[in-house]
Design a protein around this motif. Structure first.
Motif, PDB file in Angstrom:
ATOM      1  N   VAL A  36      35.708  31.983  33.122  1.00 31.05           N
ATOM      2  CA  VAL A  36      35.553  33.016  32.086  1.00 31.05           C
ATOM      3  C   VAL A  36      34.843  34.241  32.657  1.00 31.05           C
ATOM      4  CG1 VAL A  36      34.457  33.551  29.878  1.00 31.05           C
ATOM      5  CG2 VAL A  36      35.611  31.360  30.192  1.00 31.05           C
ATOM      6  N   SER A  40      36.881  37.680  32.980  1.00 31.79           N
ATOM      7  CA  SER A  40      36.403  38.777  32.124  1.00 31.79           C
ATOM      8  C   SER A  40      36.018  39.986  32.952  1.00 31.79           C
ATOM      9  CB  SER A  40      35.192  38.326  31.302  1.00 31.79           C
ATOM     10  OG  SER A  40      35.507  37.208  30.526  1.00 31.79           O
ATOM     11  N   ARG A  41      35.255  39.720  33.997  1.00 30.17           N
ATOM     12  CA  ARG A  41      34.803  40.809  34.858  1.00 30.17           C
ATOM     13  C   ARG A  41      35.987  41.543  35.477  1.00 30.17           C
ATOM     14  NH1 ARG A  41      30.420  40.481  39.722  1.00 30.17           N
ATOM     15  NH2 ARG A  41      30.900  42.493  40.633  1.00 30.17           N
ATOM     16  N   VAL A  44      38.156  43.580  32.810  1.00 27.93           N
ATOM     17  CA  VAL A  44      37.472  44.804  32.369  1.00 27.93           C
ATOM     18  C   VAL A  44      37.466  45.828  33.492  1.00 27.93           C
ATOM     19  CG1 VAL A  44      35.231  45.771  31.706  1.00 27.93           C
ATOM     20  CG2 VAL A  44      36.078  43.696  30.594  1.00 27.93           C
TER      21      VAL A  44
END
Length: 151
Positions: A36, A40-41, A44
């Motif tokens: 996750v 996510s990093r 984005v």
């Protein structure tokens, strides 16, 4: 009639060794969190600022895919999943070592950090510890599964 005499019991396959039990449960948790976090990093960063450090962001996405596959394999269990997870842990360790050394040798190539930069220093070195721990668990799991002994 005993259990061995009943056809549904006699033909039932032996349950697969559960990789995600015992200490494996901690590995599942860490790999799940890292899946996750890295996904996510990278998502984005690729959406917001891909031109700034495309190599770093793509490598973080690759790390997320590797972490996700290892998580899936640990949860799935069985000998094929164990072998696949072992190969992925070895590839992950190689990636951490190569990217870690590369970020130290040529910092200009990475204007922004990856999950594996500086051997995972930004993540308390967990990215370099995790695959080693995973490979130890997966090797031990094979020994236990072969012997048929409980953990």
């Amino acid at each position: 009639m005993s259990d061995a005499d009943r056809p549904e019991v006699a033909t039932a396959p032996k349950p697969a060794f559960e990789l995600g039990t015992g200490p494996g449960r901690v590995l599942v948790w860490f790999y799940g969190v890292f899946t996750v976090a890295a996904a996510s990093r990278s998502i984005v960063q690729m959406i917001m600022d891909f031109d700034r450090a495309p190599l770093a962001y793509v490598l973080s996405a690759v790390a997320a895919v590797v972490y996700g596959f290892i998580t899936y394999s640990l949860v799935r269990g069985g000998e094929k999943a164990r072998r696949a997870a072992l190969v992925c842990c070895a590839a992950e360790l190689l990636g951490v070592l190569v990217v870690g050394a590369w970020t130290l040798a040529e910092p200009a190539a990475f204007p922004d950090a990856t999950v594996w930069s500086d051997f995972g220093m930004g993540y308390l070195f967990i990215p370099v510890i995790l695959p080693v721990t995973g490979m130890i668990w997966l090797r031990r799991a094979k020994t236990v599964a072969v012997r048929g002994l409980p953990l």
